[in-house]
Motif scaffolding. Structure first.
Motif, PDB file in Angstrom:
ATOM      1  N   VAL A 104      28.748  51.144  31.324  1.00 53.13           N
ATOM      2  CA  VAL A 104      28.414  51.107  32.749  1.00 53.13           C
ATOM      3  C   VAL A 104      29.603  50.571  33.537  1.00 53.13           C
ATOM      4  N   VAL A 105      30.227  49.526  33.038  1.00 55.56           N
ATOM      5  CA  VAL A 105      31.411  48.963  33.696  1.00 55.56           C
ATOM      6  C   VAL A 105      32.494  50.033  33.819  1.00 55.56           C
ATOM      7  N   GLY A 106      32.677  50.813  32.765  1.00 59.06           N
ATOM      8  CA  GLY A 106      33.680  51.870  32.799  1.00 59.06           C
ATOM      9  C   GLY A 106      33.408  52.900  33.881  1.00 59.06           C
ATOM     10  N   VAL A 107      32.162  53.318  34.009  1.00 59.90           N
ATOM     11  CA  VAL A 107      31.813  54.295  35.037  1.00 59.90           C
ATOM     12  C   VAL A 107      31.994  53.688  36.428  1.00 59.90           C
ATOM     13  N   LEU A 108      31.508  52.464  36.613  1.00 59.64           N
ATOM     14  CA  LEU A 108      31.589  51.834  37.930  1.00 59.64           C
ATOM     15  C   LEU A 108      33.019  51.447  38.311  1.00 59.64           C
ATOM     16  N   SER A 109      33.911  51.388  37.334  1.00 64.74           N
ATOM     17  CA  SER A 109      35.306  51.082  37.654  1.00 64.74           C
ATOM     18  C   SER A 109      35.931  52.217  38.470  1.00 64.74           C
ATOM     19  N   GLN A 110      35.300  53.389  38.422  1.00 67.79           N
ATOM     20  CA  GLN A 110      35.788  54.547  39.166  1.00 67.79           C
ATOM     21  C   GLN A 110      35.235  54.579  40.593  1.00 67.79           C
ATOM     22  N   GLY A 111      34.352  53.641  40.910  1.00 72.47           N
ATOM     23  CA  GLY A 111      33.770  53.560  42.248  1.00 72.47           C
ATOM     24  C   GLY A 111      32.258  53.450  42.177  1.00 72.47           C
ATOM     25  N   PRO A 112      31.629  53.175  43.332  1.00 68.79           N
ATOM     26  CA  PRO A 112      30.170  53.037  43.364  1.00 68.79           C
ATOM     27  C   PRO A 112      29.477  54.288  42.849  1.00 68.79           C
ATOM     28  N   ALA A 113      28.300  54.087  42.262  1.00 73.07           N
ATOM     29  CA  ALA A 113      27.537  55.217  41.725  1.00 73.07           C
ATOM     30  C   ALA A 113      26.053  54.954  41.892  1.00 73.07           C
ATOM     31  N   ARG A 114      25.319  56.021  42.037  1.00 76.52           N
ATOM     32  CA  ARG A 114      23.862  55.931  42.108  1.00 76.52           C
ATOM     33  C   ARG A 114      23.296  55.971  40.693  1.00 76.52           C
ATOM     34  N   PHE A 115      22.037  55.585  40.571  1.00 75.50           N
ATOM     35  CA  PHE A 115      21.376  55.513  39.271  1.00 75.50           C
ATOM     36  C   PHE A 115      21.462  56.850  38.537  1.00 75.50           C
ATOM     37  N   GLY A 116      21.137  57.926  39.231  1.00 77.20           N
ATOM     38  CA  GLY A 116      21.161  59.251  38.605  1.00 77.20           C
ATOM     39  C   GLY A 116      22.545  59.644  38.110  1.00 77.20           C
ATOM     40  N   GLU A 117      23.564  59.290  38.884  1.00 73.55           N
ATOM     41  CA  GLU A 117      24.941  59.581  38.464  1.00 73.55           C
ATOM     42  C   GLU A 117      25.273  58.824  37.179  1.00 73.55           C
ATOM     43  N   LEU A 118      24.886  57.554  37.141  1.00 73.17           N
ATOM     44  CA  LEU A 118      25.132  56.739  35.945  1.00 73.17           C
ATOM     45  C   LEU A 118      24.404  57.340  34.745  1.00 73.17           C
ATOM     46  N   ARG A 119      23.175  57.729  34.944  1.00 73.21           N
ATOM     47  CA  ARG A 119      22.367  58.277  33.850  1.00 73.21           C
ATOM     48  C   ARG A 119      22.978  59.566  33.313  1.00 73.21           C
ATOM     49  N   ARG A 120      23.464  60.422  34.212  1.00 71.73           N
ATOM     50  CA  ARG A 120      24.092  61.671  33.760  1.00 71.73           C
ATOM     51  C   ARG A 120      25.401  61.406  33.030  1.00 71.73           C
ATOM     52  N   ARG A 121      26.160  60.447  33.503  1.00 69.01           N
ATOM     53  CA  ARG A 121      27.477  60.160  32.908  1.00 69.01           C
ATOM     54  C   ARG A 121      27.359  59.475  31.554  1.00 69.01           C
ATOM     55  N   LEU A 122      26.328  58.645  31.387  1.00 67.37           N
ATOM     56  CA  LEU A 122      26.151  57.857  30.158  1.00 67.37           C
ATOM     57  C   LEU A 122      25.226  58.605  29.199  1.00 67.37           C
ATOM     58  N   ASP A 123      25.787  59.565  28.525  1.00 69.53           N
ATOM     59  CA  ASP A 123      25.031  60.400  27.604  1.00 69.53           C
ATOM     60  C   ASP A 123      24.315  59.548  26.563  1.00 69.53           C
ATOM     61  N   GLY A 124      23.003  59.732  26.459  1.00 71.63           N
ATOM     62  CA  GLY A 124      22.232  59.026  25.440  1.00 71.63           C
ATOM     63  C   GLY A 124      21.500  57.794  25.930  1.00 71.63           C
ATOM     64  N   ILE A 125      21.789  57.318  27.124  1.00 75.49           N
ATOM     65  CA  ILE A 125      21.092  56.126  27.619  1.00 75.49           C
ATOM     66  C   ILE A 125      19.739  56.546  28.181  1.00 75.49           C
ATOM     67  N   THR A 126      18.730  55.736  27.919  1.00 72.46           N
ATOM     68  CA  THR A 126      17.411  56.013  28.471  1.00 72.46           C
ATOM     69  C   THR A 126      17.319  55.383  29.861  1.00 72.46           C
ATOM     70  N   GLN A 127      16.352  55.850  30.620  1.00 73.39           N
ATOM     71  CA  GLN A 127      16.130  55.285  31.953  1.00 73.39           C
ATOM     72  C   GLN A 127      15.820  53.803  31.846  1.00 73.39           C
ATOM     73  N   LYS A 128      14.996  53.452  30.871  1.00 73.30           N
ATOM     74  CA  LYS A 128      14.622  52.051  30.680  1.00 73.30           C
ATOM     75  C   LYS A 128      15.849  51.190  30.352  1.00 73.30           C
TER      76      LYS A 128
END
Length: 129
Positions: A31-55
């Motif tokens: 998550v830190v790696g994705v957010l290092s590229q700038g702000p992100a919404r929940f859905g963006e994070l979920r799509r980028r982080l393959d394999g993570i569950t919503q929970k």
């Protein structure tokens, strides 16, 4: 440092162990790696982080927000838009996690080879000398 009254991560009751436990979470690192590229919404994070569950993503973001690593910003729209971004403290953690991610990517083949060699040795029958 124990003698000086400071932190000692090797002591079971030292608060620094909680920090170490937080930072050792693989999803936090990603998550830190994705957010290092700038702000992100929940859905963006979920799509980028393959394999993570919503929970798991929800738990990770809450833990990071609680620890002061992530800022959660809610925009007054319908439906509400929520963005996550790293705080200054989170940006410091990104420097550490970025190094770990790079090291992992650079050495993944060596680790895989070492594991395969170990598994091969372990699978052989023990021969008497």
């Amino acid at each position: 440092m124990r003698e000086l009254g400071g932190a000692d991560v090797y002591l079971r009751n030292c608060a620094s162990r909680n920090v170490l436990s937080l930072l050792s979470n693989k999803w936090l690192c990603l998550v830190v790696g994705v957010l290092s590229q700038g702000p992100a919404r929940f859905g963006e994070l979920r799509r980028r982080l393959d394999g993570i569950t919503q929970k798991m993503l929800t738990q990770t973001l809450r833990e990071m927000e609680r620890a002061g690593l992530v800022d959660r910003r809610v925009y007054p729209t319908t439906p509400p838009r929520v963005e996550y971004s790293l705080t200054a403290l989170g940006a410091e953690v990104e420097a550490l996690m970025g190094s770990i991610r790079l090291w992992s990517e650079e050495h993944m083949d060596e680790i895989a080879s070492a594991r395969a060699a170990y598994d091969e040795r372990a699978s052989r029958a023990v021969e008497p000398l």
